[in-house]
Design an enzyme around this catalytic site. Structure first.
Site, short mmCIF file in Angstrom:
data_model
loop_
_atom_site.label_atom_id
_atom_site.label_comp_id
_atom_site.label_asym_id
_atom_site.label_seq_id
_atom_site.Cartn_x
_atom_site.Cartn_y
_atom_site.Cartn_z
N TYR A 1 0.80 -1.23 0.00
CA TYR A 1 0.00 0.00 0.00
C TYR A 1 0.83 1.28 0.00
O TYR A 1 0.42 2.30 0.56
CB TYR A 1 -0.98 -0.02 1.19
CG TYR A 1 -1.99 -1.16 1.05
CD1 TYR A 1 -3.16 -0.99 0.32
CD2 TYR A 1 -1.72 -2.41 1.59
CE1 TYR A 1 -4.06 -2.04 0.16
CE2 TYR A 1 -2.61 -3.47 1.43
CZ TYR A 1 -3.78 -3.27 0.71
OH TYR A 1 -4.66 -4.31 0.55
N HIS B 1 -18.86 -17.78 -7.45
CA HIS B 1 -18.56 -16.48 -6.84
C HIS B 1 -18.17 -15.49 -7.94
O HIS B 1 -17.29 -15.76 -8.77
CB HIS B 1 -17.44 -16.59 -5.80
CG HIS B 1 -17.31 -15.31 -5.03
ND1 HIS B 1 -18.05 -15.03 -3.90
CD2 HIS B 1 -16.58 -14.19 -5.29
CE1 HIS B 1 -17.77 -13.81 -3.49
NE2 HIS B 1 -16.89 -13.27 -4.31
N ALA B 2 -18.84 -14.34 -7.96
CA ALA B 2 -18.69 -13.41 -9.08
C ALA B 2 -17.26 -12.89 -9.22
O ALA B 2 -16.60 -12.62 -8.23
CB ALA B 2 -19.65 -12.23 -8.88
N HIS C 1 -20.77 -3.68 -9.79
CA HIS C 1 -19.47 -3.91 -9.15
C HIS C 1 -18.50 -4.60 -10.11
O HIS C 1 -17.38 -4.14 -10.33
CB HIS C 1 -19.67 -4.76 -7.88
CG HIS C 1 -18.39 -5.16 -7.21
ND1 HIS C 1 -17.81 -4.42 -6.19
CD2 HIS C 1 -17.55 -6.20 -7.44
CE1 HIS C 1 -16.68 -5.01 -5.82
NE2 HIS C 1 -16.50 -6.09 -6.56
N GLU C 2 -18.95 -5.68 -10.70
CA GLU C 2 -18.07 -6.44 -11.60
C GLU C 2 -17.68 -5.63 -12.83
O GLU C 2 -16.53 -5.66 -13.27
CB GLU C 2 -18.72 -7.77 -12.02
CG GLU C 2 -18.94 -8.74 -10.87
CD GLU C 2 -17.70 -9.03 -10.05
OE1 GLU C 2 -16.58 -8.95 -10.59
OE2 GLU C 2 -17.84 -9.31 -8.85
N HIS D 1 -14.74 -3.43 -12.37
CA HIS D 1 -13.43 -4.08 -12.56
C HIS D 1 -13.07 -4.08 -14.06
O HIS D 1 -11.96 -3.77 -14.45
CB HIS D 1 -13.47 -5.53 -12.09
CG HIS D 1 -13.51 -5.70 -10.60
ND1 HIS D 1 -12.58 -5.16 -9.75
CD2 HIS D 1 -14.35 -6.42 -9.79
CE1 HIS D 1 -12.85 -5.52 -8.49
NE2 HIS D 1 -13.93 -6.27 -8.49
N GLU E 1 -11.74 -2.60 -6.13
CA GLU E 1 -13.05 -2.97 -5.62
C GLU E 1 -14.01 -1.77 -5.54
O GLU E 1 -15.22 -1.96 -5.48
CB GLU E 1 -12.91 -3.61 -4.23
CG GLU E 1 -12.08 -4.88 -4.20
CD GLU E 1 -12.61 -5.96 -5.15
OE1 GLU E 1 -13.83 -5.97 -5.42
OE2 GLU E 1 -11.80 -6.78 -5.63
N HIS F 1 -13.46 -16.14 -0.02
CA HIS F 1 -12.12 -15.56 -0.15
C HIS F 1 -11.05 -16.29 0.67
O HIS F 1 -9.86 -16.06 0.45
CB HIS F 1 -12.18 -14.07 0.22
CG HIS F 1 -13.16 -13.32 -0.63
ND1 HIS F 1 -14.52 -13.52 -0.53
CD2 HIS F 1 -12.99 -12.41 -1.61
CE1 HIS F 1 -15.15 -12.76 -1.40
NE2 HIS F 1 -14.26 -12.07 -2.08
N ARG G 1 -9.03 -5.23 1.05
CA ARG G 1 -9.41 -4.44 -0.12
C ARG G 1 -10.87 -3.99 -0.06
O ARG G 1 -11.21 -2.89 -0.49
CB ARG G 1 -9.17 -5.25 -1.40
CG ARG G 1 -9.95 -6.54 -1.46
CD ARG G 1 -9.65 -7.38 -2.70
NE ARG G 1 -8.24 -7.79 -2.73
CZ ARG G 1 -7.68 -8.46 -3.72
NH1 ARG G 1 -8.38 -8.80 -4.80
NH2 ARG G 1 -6.41 -8.80 -3.68
N TYR G 2 -11.74 -4.85 0.46
CA TYR G 2 -13.17 -4.50 0.50
C TYR G 2 -13.46 -3.49 1.61
O TYR G 2 -14.35 -2.65 1.47
CB TYR G 2 -14.04 -5.75 0.67
CG TYR G 2 -13.83 -6.77 -0.42
CD1 TYR G 2 -14.31 -6.55 -1.70
CD2 TYR G 2 -13.13 -7.94 -0.18
CE1 TYR G 2 -14.11 -7.48 -2.71
CE2 TYR G 2 -12.93 -8.88 -1.18
CZ TYR G 2 -13.42 -8.65 -2.44
OH TYR G 2 -13.21 -9.57 -3.44
#
Ligand code: X8Z
Ligand code: ZN
Length: 622
Positions: free
Chosen positions: A229, A360-361, A390-391, A394, A418, A519, A528-529
């Site tokens: 980070y 899982h997406a 959301h997807e 990305h 994300e 996950h 990250r979320y």
């Protein structure tokens, strides 16, 4: 995105991972590791020119291997068989070996003066591995076999419920809709019967990855993840603590209110009005988003919500494809290009009936250029309407940074990746937007502000402690603080500490509840979320300001705003080429993590919740 074990192909599947990365100086342990690795590195002299040539060669090798790996991973994720698992393990082992070789090779240039972008790439080579294997024969292969097996075991998981075998998709719908505590308990416990078998694999995986991390100069794999980070790893951990302290009072307020409403509905025997909340009553398999029980906790006085997104979608005969088209249309309205034809030809948008898949997406870029796709088992409901946005976030990010050099083709940090689609989703959920696209007939007045904000908080504020606790568990597992025999108790302890939740009954001695959350077997870092749940509000506040919006933030939608889209794209095009605070500043003018945007968005609700909780004993005493 992962690129550890895995490649840069999928965001969210298998913990892709160049997510980590940054401009950290090498530490002394890494430097000490350099001489013994030097022999394995090709003959690039330890000069600035040598470093530049080394990086160019590394990028070419990784890019080629990455595409091959991505296509094999896609094949396994959309058709899980003995053979596709075999193929995936093999390519993942090869990819990890290459990454480790290059990370070690990069250490030769630790003391060489090199241009900034080359230094950043040398650092990224070392930091961009999610699960490194040690440099001994067979280690990468063993690690890859375990990770493919863990991910596949999760994905094919089924359990018996009321006399039939059900999948996670079925269970998710049932737990969202059931208001019978015996049923929700059976669903909660039933899904967790798929994971005890994973525990020995998981413990072995931790050992191997830690060995690999230590060879790269990190104390353990968790320390390596925290190094991605653009700041000192300990400072990053402290930063997440700071953000959590900023938002915790909101969560405690929400927890207190929801607990009282659950107590009113189910009575003391099921949900007492003090202490932790029973996790299976919150409408979500992991209690990570609570919006599905809005009907149970809706305000009893004042405004009521006049619509339910799932009902709007079903009553207008939406199907999965139309949900994705609708999502694409939002991005196009911001001036971004439509998705390529291949997206529609190659994506997996619904669950195939004839084979096992990873439901899982996730969002993928198979060739690091235009071959973008999603893989989802989309259902027609409000949750998946949001997940589609959301997807696609990305995918739009991946395409925006496609012209960067290979090692910069990633999010500014993994939280950015994300947050893109979530930021768009904040506008796409406004009644104004739903009305503009014909889903909602009438835009409600401000009497519906509290119901709307409560719905949003049930998803966004409730998520925050979950977003934190998953990796707090993993950090302790990787550091050895939590031994394999303590895996499950430590998970339950984190649920209690961060979320104020307890399982519906005692957990069996062999339970491995972490394995029942994608996950963990999927090895996707989770902080990250948590970050994304802060960043999306920073992006939203900045975008609304750019749009000249002066009303309440929760009513702002940037649908159709091409100027905002253009500025957002400038940030997205940067990829990972610069430290993330520069990307943040490029769009928002802010250069750090700032939870005040969350506070701004939810301010009216927090006042309301405080009022509702007056005289109540809040907190859960842990
Ligand atoms: O995994 C996801 C996305 C894919 S990156 C569907 N999310 C987290 C989860 O489901 O646990 C989005 C929200 C949090
Ligand atoms: Zn995602």
């Amino acid at each position: 995105m992962k690129r550890s074990l895995m490649t840069a192909a999928a965001v969210c599947a298998l913990g892709l991972g160049l997510a980590a990365c940054a401009g950290m100086a090498m530490n002394s342990e890494a430097q000490a590791a350099a001489p013994e690795q030097a022999a394995a590195a090709p003959a690039f002299p330890a000069t600035a020119e040598g470093a530049t040539a080394f990086v160019a060669d590394a990028e070419a090798r990784l890019a080629a291997l990455n595409e091959e790996a991505a296509r094999i991973q896609w094949t396994r994720a959309t058709n899980i068989t003995f053979d596709t698992m075999w193929l995936e393990s093999r390519i993942n082992a090869k990819y990890t070996e290459t990454q480790v070789e290059l990370a070690n090779g990069a250490a030769r240039f630790n003391d060489v003066q090199v241009p900034d972008d080359v230094r950043r790439k040398l650092n990224l080579l070392r930091l961009g591995i999610v699960l490194p294997a040690p440099n001994r024969p067979g280690a990468a292969a063993e690690l890859a076999e375990i990770t493919t097996r863990l991910d596949s075991t999760y994905s094919v998981g089924k359990f018996d419920f009321q006399g039939r075998q059900i999948t996670l998709d079925d269970a998710n719908i049932l737990i969202a809709e059931s208001r019978n505590p015996e049923e929700t308990k059976a669903l909660y416990e039933g899904w967790r019967t798929i994971s005890p078998v994973m525990a020995p694999d998981y413990a072995r995986m931790v050992e191997i990855a830690n060995e690999g991390s230590r060879e790269l100069g990190f104390a353990d794999t968790g320390a390596m993840w925290r190094a991605g980070y653009d700041m000192d790893p300990d400072a990053f951990a402290a930063e997440t603590d700071r953000l959590w302290e900023q938002v915790k009072p909101f969560y405690e307020n929400l927890h207190c209110y929801v607990r009282n409403r659950l107590n009113a509905k189910y009575g003391d025997a099921v949900q007492p009005d003090h202490g932790p909340i029973r996790a299976d009553l919150l409408g979500n398999m992991w209690s990570q988003q609570w919006g599905n029980i809005y009907d149970v906790v809706a305000p009893t006085t004042g405004g009521e919500s006049s619509y339910d997104l799932t009902e709007l979608l079903t009553s207008q005969n939406y199907d999965a494809n139309r949900m994705v088209k609708t999502g694409e249309n939002f991005y196009v309205s911001m001036g971004l290009d439509p998705l390529p034809q291949t997206f529609w030809e190659r994506s997996m948008i619904t669950r195939p009936q004839d084979r096992e898949v990873v439901c899982h997406a996730s969002a993928w870029n198979l060739d690091n250029l235009e071959d973008i796709r999603i893989k989802m088992c989309t259902q027609v409901n409000g949750d998946d309407f949001y997940t589609v946005h959301h997807e696609l976030g990305h995918n739009y990010y991946q395409r925006a940074y496609k012209d960067q050099p290979f090692l910069f083709k990633n999010g500014a940090n993994d939280g950015f990746h994300e947050a893109i689609g979530d930021f768009v989703g904040l506008s796409a959920l406004t009644p104004t937007y739903l009305n503009q696209i014909g889903l909602l007939q009438t835009v409600p007045g401000d009497e519906e502000d509290i119901p709307f904000l409560l719905k949003m908080a049930l998803d966004k504020i409730a998520f925050l402690p979950f977003g934190l606790m998953v990796d707090r568990w993993r950090w302790d597992v990787f550091s050895g603080e939590t031994a394999p025999a303590e895996y499950n108790d430590a998970w339950s302890a984190n649920m209690l500490k961060y979320q104020g939740l307890v399982p519906p009954g005692p957990r069996p001695a062999n339970a491995f509840d972490p394995g029942a959350k994608y996950h963990i077997p999927g090895n996707t870092p989770y902080t990250r979320y948590f970050l994304a749940h802060i960043y999306q509000f920073q992006f939203h506040r900045a975008a609304c300001k750019q749009a000249g919006w002066t009303g309440p933030l929760h009513r702002c939608s940037i649908y159709g705003n091409k100027e905002v889209g253009e500025r957002f794209n400038v940030m997205m095009e940067m990829g990972q080429s610069r430290p993330w605070p520069e990307a943040m500043a490029a769009f928002t003018g802010e250069n750090g993590n700032d939870a005040s945007a969350v506070a701004d968005y939810f301010a009216p609700l927090n006042v309301w919740l405080t009022e509702q909780n007056r005289g109540k004993d809040c907190g859960w005493g842990a």
